[in-house]
Design an enzyme around this catalytic site. Structure first.
Site, PDB file in Angstrom:
ATOM      1  N   CYS A  92       0.840  -1.190   0.000  1.00 17.95           N
ATOM      2  CA  CYS A  92       0.000   0.000   0.000  1.00 17.95           C
ATOM      3  C   CYS A  92       0.886   1.255   0.000  1.00 17.95           C
ATOM      4  CB  CYS A  92      -0.901  -0.025   1.224  1.00 17.95           C
ATOM      5  SG  CYS A  92      -1.710   1.536   1.589  1.00 17.95           S
ATOM      6  N   HIS A  94       0.118   4.194   0.847  1.00 20.00           N
ATOM      7  CA  HIS A  94      -0.201   5.148   1.905  1.00 20.00           C
ATOM      8  C   HIS A  94       0.559   4.863   3.201  1.00 20.00           C
ATOM      9  CE1 HIS A  94      -4.221   5.537  -0.407  1.00 20.00           C
ATOM     10  NE2 HIS A  94      -3.348   6.412  -0.840  1.00 20.00           N
ATOM     11  N   HIS A  95       0.745   3.575   3.512  1.00 20.76           N
ATOM     12  CA  HIS A  95       1.432   3.219   4.755  1.00 20.76           C
ATOM     13  C   HIS A  95       2.623   2.292   4.523  1.00 20.76           C
ATOM     14  CE1 HIS A  95      -2.816   4.090   5.929  1.00 20.76           C
ATOM     15  NE2 HIS A  95      -2.205   4.806   6.836  1.00 20.76           N
ATOM     16  N   HIS A 161      -5.913  -6.040   3.355  1.00 20.89           N
ATOM     17  CA  HIS A 161      -4.947  -4.956   3.526  1.00 20.89           C
ATOM     18  C   HIS A 161      -4.482  -4.889   4.980  1.00 20.89           C
ATOM     19  CE1 HIS A 161      -5.687  -2.790  -0.417  1.00 20.89           C
ATOM     20  NE2 HIS A 161      -6.646  -3.712  -0.397  1.00 20.89           N
ATOM     21  N   CYS A 163      -2.935  -2.572   6.348  1.00 22.26           N
ATOM     22  CA  CYS A 163      -3.132  -1.238   6.931  1.00 22.26           C
ATOM     23  C   CYS A 163      -4.502  -1.114   7.585  1.00 22.26           C
ATOM     24  CB  CYS A 163      -2.936  -0.154   5.871  1.00 22.26           C
ATOM     25  SG  CYS A 163      -4.062  -0.279   4.467  1.00 22.26           S
TER      26      CYS A 163
END
Length: 204
Positions: A92, A94-95, A161, A163
């Protein structure tokens, strides 16, 4: 008798300059997190992480269109070609935490087919980059459409996911499904329904 373990050697191919730079950054990250970067268990960790991240993002150095075009064959077959349950592992953006699952990819040829393994390799190529699942789904679809110009392409990805599972909302059983279609899979509901039925059917 001499142990075969003594003859073991592992061959890894990485860009040495990139690995060295990454190693330095990861060492500093560990220090900022409060770790003793000189203790035994962490001495080689920056190097290991640098190599791991290089592998997990190797898709940036690969050309997915070239992968498909390396095995194109003229064929008059005009029924659905489906490769289902393609395992995928991605990160991912984003993280920078993993997401993982399966991709189902189908196309209806329009004069050309490609080697079945190339479909899986295209999935792998795009997955081995920092991603969001939505974009990954569309990239796979568009690559096959551009390379083969088929009558239609269908892609469905089902993924979990980390995250969402190990931080934030912490919902361990959550899963995300995305889809992307072109051509006849958009215009003909029977073709799209056939695809959805095939990927949901479990052969025993």
């Amino acid at each position: 008798m001499e142990s075969k373990i003594l003859n073991y050697s592992k061959e890894e191919r990485f860009d040495a300059e990139t690995i060295e730079a990454l190693q330095g950054h990861y060492k500093e990250i560990l220090r900022l997190l409060g770790e003793d970067v000189d203790r035994e268990g962490l001495v080689k960790t920056p190097l290991r992480v640098a190599k791991a991240m290089s592998f997990l993002t190797k898709g940036y150095t690969e050309d997915p269109l070239a992968i498909i075009r390396s095995a194109m064959f003229r064929e008059e077959y005009k029924q659905m070609v489906l490769v289902k349950d393609i395992e995928l592992y991605s990160m991912c953006e984003h993280h920078m935490l993993p997401f993982y699952g399966k991709a189902h990819v189908a196309y209806i040829p329009n004069g050309y087919i490609t080697g079945l393994s190339k479909i899986a390799r295209v999935v792998e190529c795009f997955a081995r980059r920092l991603q969001v699942q939505e974009r990954l789904t569309v990239q796979i679809r568009d690559c096959i459409q551009e390379a083969l110009n088929p009558m239609g392409v269908a892609v469905v990805i089902e993924a979990s996911h980390m995250c969402m599972q190990m931080r934030g909302i912490e919902k361990q059983q959550s899963a995300t499904t995305t889809s992307a279609f072109t051509g006849i899979f958009l215009s003909d509901h029977r073709t799209r329904e056939e695809f959805m039925n095939l990927i949901s059917h479990q052969y025993r």
